[in-house]
Design a protein around this motif. Structure first.
Motif, short mmCIF file in Angstrom:
data_model
loop_
_atom_site.label_atom_id
_atom_site.label_comp_id
_atom_site.label_asym_id
_atom_site.label_seq_id
_atom_site.Cartn_x
_atom_site.Cartn_y
_atom_site.Cartn_z
N TYR A 20 -19.52 -18.27 -15.46
CA TYR A 20 -19.46 -19.56 -14.77
C TYR A 20 -20.82 -20.01 -14.27
N ASP A 21 -21.12 -21.28 -14.52
CA ASP A 21 -22.15 -21.95 -13.76
C ASP A 21 -21.58 -22.16 -12.35
N VAL A 22 -22.44 -22.35 -11.35
CA VAL A 22 -21.94 -22.50 -9.97
C VAL A 22 -21.94 -23.96 -9.52
N ASP A 23 -23.16 -24.54 -9.42
CA ASP A 23 -23.29 -25.87 -8.84
C ASP A 23 -22.66 -26.96 -9.70
N ASN A 24 -21.73 -27.66 -9.09
CA ASN A 24 -21.00 -28.76 -9.72
C ASN A 24 -20.03 -28.30 -10.80
N THR A 25 -19.90 -26.97 -10.97
CA THR A 25 -18.88 -26.42 -11.87
C THR A 25 -17.75 -25.82 -11.04
N LEU A 26 -18.12 -25.06 -9.99
CA LEU A 26 -17.10 -24.45 -9.11
C LEU A 26 -17.00 -25.18 -7.78
N GLY A 44 -19.26 -24.58 -17.81
CA GLY A 44 -20.32 -25.24 -17.07
C GLY A 44 -20.24 -26.75 -17.17
N ASP A 45 -21.10 -27.44 -16.40
CA ASP A 45 -21.02 -28.91 -16.34
C ASP A 45 -22.18 -29.61 -17.02
N GLN A 46 -23.16 -28.85 -17.56
CA GLN A 46 -24.32 -29.53 -18.14
C GLN A 46 -24.58 -29.11 -19.59
N LEU A 47 -24.81 -30.10 -20.45
CA LEU A 47 -25.08 -29.82 -21.86
C LEU A 47 -26.40 -29.08 -22.05
N THR A 78 -28.20 -27.16 -20.13
CA THR A 78 -28.35 -25.79 -19.64
C THR A 78 -27.16 -24.97 -20.12
N ASP A 79 -25.96 -25.28 -19.64
CA ASP A 79 -24.80 -24.42 -19.88
C ASP A 79 -24.34 -24.38 -21.34
N ILE A 80 -24.09 -25.55 -21.91
CA ILE A 80 -23.50 -25.59 -23.25
C ILE A 80 -24.50 -25.08 -24.29
MG LIG Z 1 -24.14 -27.06 -12.80
#
Ligand SMILES: [Mg+2]
Length: 176
Positions: A35-41, A118-121, A123-125
């Motif tokens: 899991y990403d943390v910020d804005n994901t959880l 995650g919420d960002q292409l 970084t996360d995706i």
């Molecule tokens: Mg995030």
């Protein structure tokens, strides 16, 4: 262009980390959740909420291993991870795959049994793609974001639109 765009295509989309069908993921053989943390959880910088604690309790009871993977600093990630009883990696330098691979080693899972949420292409995706694992893109929790993230959302929106269009075209071709 198509090939570059493909790098940013999430394996799946979800409205929220809290609404994902985790039973289905488990049935598909997934055992590790990153899991990403910020804005994901939670909203950016916010502590773990009651529902975060409950979600991770449920996931661990189901038999999932979890690891937080954040580009944020230790003082942001460690207390959060301790509150929810999860493994964690801070200063992860997503989209680079190194910390993601370390997360899998820590969880004892393989690429085919791991999903990144995650919420960002950018970084996360992309990190999931570079690491050879599945990904789920969730909508950011808090619409108010810092300027450097707002700037990344502009090309992100463009890419998501293109991916959607491409998908529609392939589906039309399949059906015709
Ligand atoms: Mg995030």
């Amino acid at each position: 262009m198509g090939k570059i765009l493909e790098l940013f295509r999430p394996s799946d989309y979800a409205v929220s980390s809290y609404s994902i069908d985790y039973e289905a993921l488990y049935r598909q053989g997934i055992r590790g959740l990153i899991y990403d943390v910020d804005n994901t959880l939670v909203p950016h910088g916010a502590p773990a909420e009651e529902r975060t604690v409950l979600l991770f309790e449920r996931l661990h009871r189901m038999g999932f291993h979890t690891c937080l993977l954040s580009n944020n600093k230790r003082h942001r990630v460690e207390p959060f991870a301790e509150r929810i009883g999860s493994d964690f990696r801070f200063l992860a330098h997503k989209p680079m795959p190194k910390a993601c691979r370390e997360a899998m080693t820590a969880m004892g899972t393989a690429p085919r049994s791991t999903v990144l949420i995650g919420d960002q292409l950018f970084t996360d995706i992309l990190c999931a793609r570079f690491s050879g694992i599945r990904s789920i893109l969730v909508s950011p929790i808090d619409p108010k974001e810092e300027i450097q993230i707002v700037l990344k959302r502009i090309p992100e929106k463009w890419i998501l639109k293109r991916l959607r269009k491409e998908k529609e075209t392939t589906e039309k071709q399949k059906n015709s």
